[in-house]
Design a protein around this motif. Sequence first.
Motif, PDB file in Angstrom:
ATOM      1  N   SER A 248       1.161  15.815  -9.109  1.00 34.20           N
ATOM      2  CA  SER A 248       0.405  17.073  -9.068  1.00 34.20           C
ATOM      3  C   SER A 248       0.362  17.706 -10.449  1.00 34.20           C
ATOM      4  O   SER A 248       1.338  17.666 -11.210  1.00 34.20           O
ATOM      5  CB  SER A 248       1.044  18.052  -8.078  1.00 34.20           C
ATOM      6  N   LYS A 249      -0.769  18.314 -10.769  1.00 41.59           N
ATOM      7  CA  LYS A 249      -0.951  18.921 -12.088  1.00 41.59           C
ATOM      8  C   LYS A 249      -0.001  20.104 -12.293  1.00 41.59           C
ATOM      9  O   LYS A 249       0.306  20.854 -11.364  1.00 41.59           O
ATOM     10  CB  LYS A 249      -2.403  19.386 -12.256  1.00 41.59           C
ATOM     11  N   LEU A 250       0.452  20.270 -13.519  1.00 42.60           N
ATOM     12  CA  LEU A 250       1.300  21.397 -13.879  1.00 42.60           C
ATOM     13  C   LEU A 250       0.596  22.707 -13.529  1.00 42.60           C
ATOM     14  O   LEU A 250      -0.568  22.908 -13.871  1.00 42.60           O
ATOM     15  CB  LEU A 250       1.614  21.355 -15.379  1.00 42.60           C
ATOM     16  N   GLY A 251       1.288  23.590 -12.818  1.00 46.44           N
ATOM     17  CA  GLY A 251       0.720  24.877 -12.430  1.00 46.44           C
ATOM     18  C   GLY A 251      -0.009  24.867 -11.103  1.00 46.44           C
ATOM     19  O   GLY A 251      -0.496  25.914 -10.650  1.00 46.44           O
ATOM     20  N   MET A 252      -0.085  23.715 -10.441  1.00 42.30           N
ATOM     21  CA  MET A 252      -0.822  23.617  -9.182  1.00 42.30           C
ATOM     22  C   MET A 252      -0.146  24.437  -8.085  1.00 42.30           C
ATOM     23  O   MET A 252       1.067  24.334  -7.858  1.00 42.30           O
ATOM     24  CB  MET A 252      -0.923  22.153  -8.763  1.00 42.30           C
ATOM     25  N   VAL A 253      -0.916  25.244  -7.396  1.00 39.87           N
ATOM     26  CA  VAL A 253      -0.413  26.063  -6.295  1.00 39.87           C
ATOM     27  C   VAL A 253      -0.501  25.269  -4.998  1.00 39.87           C
ATOM     28  O   VAL A 253      -1.572  24.803  -4.601  1.00 39.87           O
ATOM     29  CB  VAL A 253      -1.213  27.371  -6.164  1.00 39.87           C
ATOM     30  N   THR A 254       0.645  25.080  -4.335  1.00 41.66           N
ATOM     31  CA  THR A 254       0.708  24.365  -3.056  1.00 41.66           C
ATOM     32  C   THR A 254       1.660  25.117  -2.133  1.00 41.66           C
ATOM     33  O   THR A 254       2.226  26.151  -2.502  1.00 41.66           O
ATOM     34  CB  THR A 254       1.219  22.922  -3.244  1.00 41.66           C
ATOM     35  N   LYS A 255       1.875  24.572  -0.954  1.00 39.35           N
ATOM     36  CA  LYS A 255       2.787  25.198   0.004  1.00 39.35           C
ATOM     37  C   LYS A 255       4.225  25.233  -0.499  1.00 39.35           C
ATOM     38  O   LYS A 255       5.003  26.105  -0.113  1.00 39.35           O
ATOM     39  CB  LYS A 255       2.709  24.465   1.344  1.00 39.35           C
ATOM     40  N   THR A 256       4.581  24.261  -1.332  1.00 38.37           N
ATOM     41  CA  THR A 256       5.940  24.244  -1.880  1.00 38.37           C
ATOM     42  C   THR A 256       6.000  24.724  -3.322  1.00 38.37           C
ATOM     43  O   THR A 256       7.056  24.697  -3.939  1.00 38.37           O
ATOM     44  CB  THR A 256       6.525  22.819  -1.783  1.00 38.37           C
ATOM     45  N   SER A 257       4.872  25.148  -3.866  1.00 41.38           N
ATOM     46  CA  SER A 257       4.844  25.768  -5.200  1.00 41.38           C
ATOM     47  C   SER A 257       3.863  26.941  -5.151  1.00 41.38           C
ATOM     48  O   SER A 257       2.807  26.890  -5.787  1.00 41.38           O
ATOM     49  CB  SER A 257       4.437  24.746  -6.269  1.00 41.38           C
TER      50      SER A 257
ATOM     51  N   ILE B  84       0.863  -1.183   0.000  1.00 41.68           N
ATOM     52  CA  ILE B  84       0.000   0.000   0.000  1.00 41.68           C
ATOM     53  C   ILE B  84       0.892   1.222   0.000  1.00 41.68           C
ATOM     54  O   ILE B  84       1.739   1.397   0.893  1.00 41.68           O
ATOM     55  CB  ILE B  84      -0.920   0.006   1.243  1.00 41.68           C
ATOM     56  N   THR B  85       0.724   2.096  -0.986  1.00 45.54           N
ATOM     57  CA  THR B  85       1.629   3.227  -1.131  1.00 45.54           C
ATOM     58  C   THR B  85       0.899   4.419  -1.727  1.00 45.54           C
ATOM     59  O   THR B  85      -0.205   4.278  -2.261  1.00 45.54           O
ATOM     60  CB  THR B  85       2.835   2.822  -2.005  1.00 45.54           C
ATOM     61  N   GLY B  86       1.505   5.593  -1.615  1.00 46.78           N
ATOM     62  CA  GLY B  86       0.924   6.807  -2.175  1.00 46.78           C
ATOM     63  C   GLY B  86       1.746   7.333  -3.330  1.00 46.78           C
ATOM     64  O   GLY B  86       2.837   6.819  -3.620  1.00 46.78           O
ATOM     65  N   ASP B  87       1.249   8.381  -3.989  1.00 46.13           N
ATOM     66  CA  ASP B  87       1.965   8.918  -5.147  1.00 46.13           C
ATOM     67  C   ASP B  87       3.297   9.541  -4.751  1.00 46.13           C
ATOM     68  O   ASP B  87       4.239   9.546  -5.545  1.00 46.13           O
ATOM     69  CB  ASP B  87       1.099   9.934  -5.905  1.00 46.13           C
ATOM     70  N   GLY B  88       3.414  10.035  -3.526  1.00 49.28           N
ATOM     71  CA  GLY B  88       4.700  10.547  -3.064  1.00 49.28           C
ATOM     72  C   GLY B  88       5.613   9.430  -2.620  1.00 49.28           C
ATOM     73  O   GLY B  88       6.782   9.345  -3.019  1.00 49.28           O
ATOM     74  N   ASP B  89       5.097   8.532  -1.815  1.00 44.69           N
ATOM     75  CA  ASP B  89       5.860   7.409  -1.273  1.00 44.69           C
ATOM     76  C   ASP B  89       6.420   6.530  -2.385  1.00 44.69           C
ATOM     77  O   ASP B  89       7.581   6.122  -2.339  1.00 44.69           O
ATOM     78  CB  ASP B  89       4.939   6.596  -0.354  1.00 44.69           C
ATOM     79  N   ALA B  90       5.613   6.266  -3.412  1.00 47.90           N
ATOM     80  CA  ALA B  90       6.028   5.334  -4.473  1.00 47.90           C
ATOM     81  C   ALA B  90       6.821   5.996  -5.577  1.00 47.90           C
ATOM     82  O   ALA B  90       7.760   5.405  -6.114  1.00 47.90           O
ATOM     83  CB  ALA B  90       4.803   4.656  -5.074  1.00 47.90           C
ATOM     84  N   LEU B  91       6.466   7.224  -5.939  1.00 49.08           N
ATOM     85  CA  LEU B  91       6.996   7.804  -7.170  1.00 49.08           C
ATOM     86  C   LEU B  91       8.075   8.855  -6.952  1.00 49.08           C
ATOM     87  O   LEU B  91       8.742   9.265  -7.898  1.00 49.08           O
ATOM     88  CB  LEU B  91       5.852   8.421  -7.991  1.00 49.08           C
ATOM     89  N   ALA B  92       8.271   9.299  -5.705  1.00 47.00           N
ATOM     90  CA  ALA B  92       9.341  10.255  -5.421  1.00 47.00           C
ATOM     91  C   ALA B  92      10.490   9.515  -4.755  1.00 47.00           C
ATOM     92  O   ALA B  92      11.310   8.904  -5.420  1.00 47.00           O
ATOM     93  CB  ALA B  92       8.817  11.401  -4.550  1.00 47.00           C
TER      94      ALA B  92
ATOM     95  N   THR C 144       2.094  15.244   5.182  1.00 42.63           N
ATOM     96  CA  THR C 144       2.997  16.348   5.540  1.00 42.63           C
ATOM     97  C   THR C 144       2.387  17.712   5.216  1.00 42.63           C
ATOM     98  O   THR C 144       3.086  18.713   5.148  1.00 42.63           O
ATOM     99  CB  THR C 144       4.360  16.181   4.849  1.00 42.63           C
ATOM    100  N   LYS C 145       1.082  17.728   4.960  1.00 39.18           N
ATOM    101  CA  LYS C 145       0.282  18.945   4.964  1.00 39.18           C
ATOM    102  C   LYS C 145       0.344  19.795   3.702  1.00 39.18           C
ATOM    103  O   LYS C 145       0.385  21.016   3.748  1.00 39.18           O
ATOM    104  CB  LYS C 145       0.628  19.817   6.181  1.00 39.18           C
ATOM    105  N   GLY C 146       0.338  19.139   2.543  1.00 35.50           N
ATOM    106  CA  GLY C 146      -0.008  19.854   1.325  1.00 35.50           C
ATOM    107  C   GLY C 146       1.094  20.340   0.419  1.00 35.50           C
ATOM    108  O   GLY C 146       0.973  21.401  -0.205  1.00 35.50           O
ATOM    109  N   GLN C 147       2.183  19.580   0.296  1.00 30.62           N
ATOM    110  CA  GLN C 147       3.205  19.913  -0.699  1.00 30.62           C
ATOM    111  C   GLN C 147       2.873  19.209  -2.018  1.00 30.62           C
ATOM    112  O   GLN C 147       2.192  18.201  -2.027  1.00 30.62           O
ATOM    113  CB  GLN C 147       4.591  19.474  -0.210  1.00 30.62           C
ATOM    114  N   TYR C 148       3.359  19.755  -3.137  1.00 28.45           N
ATOM    115  CA  TYR C 148       3.059  19.099  -4.414  1.00 28.45           C
ATOM    116  C   TYR C 148       3.829  17.782  -4.517  1.00 28.45           C
ATOM    117  O   TYR C 148       4.894  17.617  -3.941  1.00 28.45           O
ATOM    118  CB  TYR C 148       3.341  20.018  -5.598  1.00 28.45           C
ATOM    119  N   SER C 149       3.244  16.838  -5.267  1.00 25.05           N
ATOM    120  CA  SER C 149       3.818  15.498  -5.392  1.00 25.05           C
ATOM    121  C   SER C 149       4.189  15.237  -6.854  1.00 25.05           C
ATOM    122  O   SER C 149       3.923  16.069  -7.721  1.00 25.05           O
ATOM    123  CB  SER C 149       2.789  14.451  -4.923  1.00 25.05           C
ATOM    124  N   PRO C 150       4.773  14.071  -7.155  1.00 29.61           N
ATOM    125  CA  PRO C 150       5.142  13.767  -8.544  1.00 29.61           C
ATOM    126  C   PRO C 150       3.961  13.660  -9.501  1.00 29.61           C
ATOM    127  O   PRO C 150       4.162  13.614 -10.717  1.00 29.61           O
ATOM    128  CB  PRO C 150       5.869  12.424  -8.431  1.00 29.61           C
TER     129      PRO C 150
END
Length: 338
Positions: free
Chosen positions: A139-148, A94-102, A131-137
């Motif tokens: 995330s859509k191009l142009g998405m506004v997050t805490k780290t973008s 069981i994994t997430g898009d950050g855990d598996a793809l980053a 970890t409260k809303g950073q973009y992941s591998p």
Amino acid sequence: MKYTPQDFKSNQEVKWCPGCGDHAILASIQRAMPDVCEALNYTKERFVFVSGIGCSSRFPYYMDTYGFHGIHGRAAAIATGIKVANPTLTVWEITGDGDALAIGGNHFIHAIRRNIDINIILFNNQIYGLTKGQYSPTSKLGMVTKTSPYGTVEHPFNPGALVLGSRGTFFARSIDVELKLTQDIMLQSAKHDGTAVTEILVNCVIFNDKTHSEIADKEFRAERTITLKHGEPMIYGKNSDKGLVMVGNKIIPVVLGENGITEKDLMVHDATTENPGVHSMLIDMAYPDLPVALGVIRAVNDKTYDDNVRDQVIDAIEHAQIHNMDELLHSGATWEVK
């Protein structure tokens, strides 16, 4: 023994946010496990759920099975070790898009390349939720997050394309709200001999709400997605009046009845073809140009890593000149010191 979903529910309180899509996936998998046991004659003791770090990685606590909560990005490595050490186990990662793809991207692609007989369930909410809303591998191009804060400038991964690029033998896709479809896919995943990857589009109500709403909302889901079934024509739409045809090297949406189009003109899904070309096209389909493909898109047979390791060990034993420690100690040049 006849199992029920209740047999796979642990006594732990489920600690996901109210409304999180993870709840639906948990219910789908718990409902699927009795079907897996019946179809493959498994007992509960054969199941192991492995996770890394992330919201989805709480999963092993909620399953009344063996489980292993690992570290960030290493779920695939742990699952691989478990399967090779004890091939009789049915291993679910069981994994997430950050855990598996980053951080876990390298383990992810090599598990697929090796075709280890494990089931990878990839929760894709296109955000780092724990970890409260950073973009992941993803995330859509142009998405506004805490780290973008000005919008991410990175192109996202398409998990299915990554699986095909790693010579994957099984890829399926579902949506968290499609409980029955997810349940059916889990059974097909369990039956598959090799690495079975299922991407599930998940809604994060806190940090990325409605990220999949344009295809997942009930009011237009039937018009914007297509559930593929092996051996059946590619039909979709609320009234099952739309379909897909191949024109040249492109997939085109059509309306049944228009321009003389009938069901016989539609593409028939072949999940088992060795050529990944059409599977790649199906994986890449995106709204608004084409419906998003759901269901089992690819399921082909190939020898697995664990089978190869087993056969290699058997061959080494059969052709070995030394069979035990005593023979080893008395082999080669020996001498006695007095």
